[in-house]
Write a protein that holds these residues in place. Structure first.
Motif, PDB file in Angstrom:
ATOM      1  N   TYR A 128     -13.469 -93.324 -57.335  1.00 35.34           N
ATOM      2  CA  TYR A 128     -13.854 -91.945 -57.633  1.00 35.34           C
ATOM      3  C   TYR A 128     -13.054 -91.387 -58.813  1.00 35.34           C
ATOM      4  CZ  TYR A 128     -16.813 -91.474 -53.517  1.00 35.34           C
ATOM      5  OH  TYR A 128     -17.827 -91.606 -52.594  1.00 35.34           O
ATOM      6  N   ALA A 143     -14.581 -90.121 -62.409  1.00 36.47           N
ATOM      7  CA  ALA A 143     -14.354 -88.765 -62.913  1.00 36.47           C
ATOM      8  C   ALA A 143     -13.583 -88.750 -64.222  1.00 36.47           C
ATOM      9  CB  ALA A 143     -13.612 -87.947 -61.859  1.00 36.47           C
ATOM     10  N   ALA A 156     -10.014 -85.040 -61.595  1.00 34.37           N
ATOM     11  CA  ALA A 156     -10.163 -86.363 -60.984  1.00 34.37           C
ATOM     12  C   ALA A 156      -9.227 -86.534 -59.800  1.00 34.37           C
ATOM     13  CB  ALA A 156      -9.908 -87.449 -62.031  1.00 34.37           C
TER      14      ALA A 156
END
Length: 270
Positions: free
Chosen positions: A145, A149, A191
């Protein structure tokens, strides 16, 4: 500009989501302090902190583990992502697609099958049920993830900043710390907020790799939701929802405070 209506729409959508999230958190807090709440009353007729005091030993321990797992897994994943992307910059080329696809394997593979394999491996090497094993499992899911991001903003950064620093004799490490990271602070904080939220929400990795011995707010909330006291469920669910909101608030607010005298870096550029 054609993009202005889309920007306004995105801002409205983000504000709406934030309002919905805040209202959900408020509702959970009300449930946690409600002593008597009968239908059709809109608010409880009696209030009490009994739910918080009765479960203090449980939620405090779960909160500590949740925060530590979230911070450490996010920090490890963010450092790994920065090193990965900085390595691409220095080499001048991206890694093969097959290698990159391995990053996202935990997101693409069925979670039950993937975690079952991880649990078998941890059992064979004698690492089942350890706190470090749970941390490792969280990193496996948080890292993709953070890469998703941070990857595009990092690659979109104008390379002339690094070239100008190199022309002035600045080392690559100092360029990374003093030039790139300040310029990319907003996407980096976004992020890490996403990564922290992912860690807080992880249930199956914590359960499988922790062998039920590591309790987080999520594992406890899921267990209690099947028949526990609604006030205590409200305590755990409120804390579980509050942590990501605090992370996103920090990601939005820190650049404004750190770069209050730099309009283009704090997000107030017009």
């Amino acid at each position: 500009m054609r993009s202005e209506p889309l920007i306004r729409l995105a801002s409205v959508a983000a504000a709406t989501l934030m309002a919905v999230g805040l209202s959900a958190i408020v509702s959970l807090f009300v449930w946690s302090v409600a002593w008597r709440w009968t239908f059709p009353d809109s608010l409880p007729s009696a209030w009490s902190l009994t739910g918080w005091s009765r479960s203090a030993a449980g939620w405090s321990s779960a909160l500590l583990d949740t925060v530590l797992l979230g911070i450490l897994s996010t920090l490890i994943s963010a450092v790994a992502a920065i090193l990965w992307l900085e390595g691409e910059d220095r080499s001048g080329r991206r890694l093969p697609a097959a290698a990159t696809a391995l990053i996202y394997l935990p997101l693409m593979a069925p979670q039950i099958a993937f975690l079952y394999g991880l649990q078998v491996v941890s059992l064979q090497v004698g690492l089942d049920g350890l706190w470090a094993s749970v941390l490792w499992g969280h990193v496996l899911f948080v890292f993709p993830y953070i890469m998703l991001a941070l990857g595009d903003p990092w690659r979109a950064l104008d390379p002339r900043y690094a070239r100008a620093a190199a022309a002035l004799g600045v080392s690559p490490m100092r360029t990374l710390i003093l030039v790139k990271l300040p310029l990319l602070l907003r996407p980096l904080l976004a992020a890490t907020a996403i990564g922290f939220s992912v860690s807080v929400a992880l249930y199956l990795p914590t359960l499988f790799l922790g062998a039920g011995r590591i309790s987080t707010l999520t594992t406890e909330a899921v267990t209690l939701s099947s028949g526990g006291d609604r006030r205590i469920v409200g305590v755990y669910a409120f804390l579980q929802a509050l942590l990501p909101m605090l992370a996103y608030a920090a990601a939005l607010g820190l650049p404004r405070r750190l770069f209050s005298n730099r309009r283009d870096l704090n997000g107030d550029a017009s």
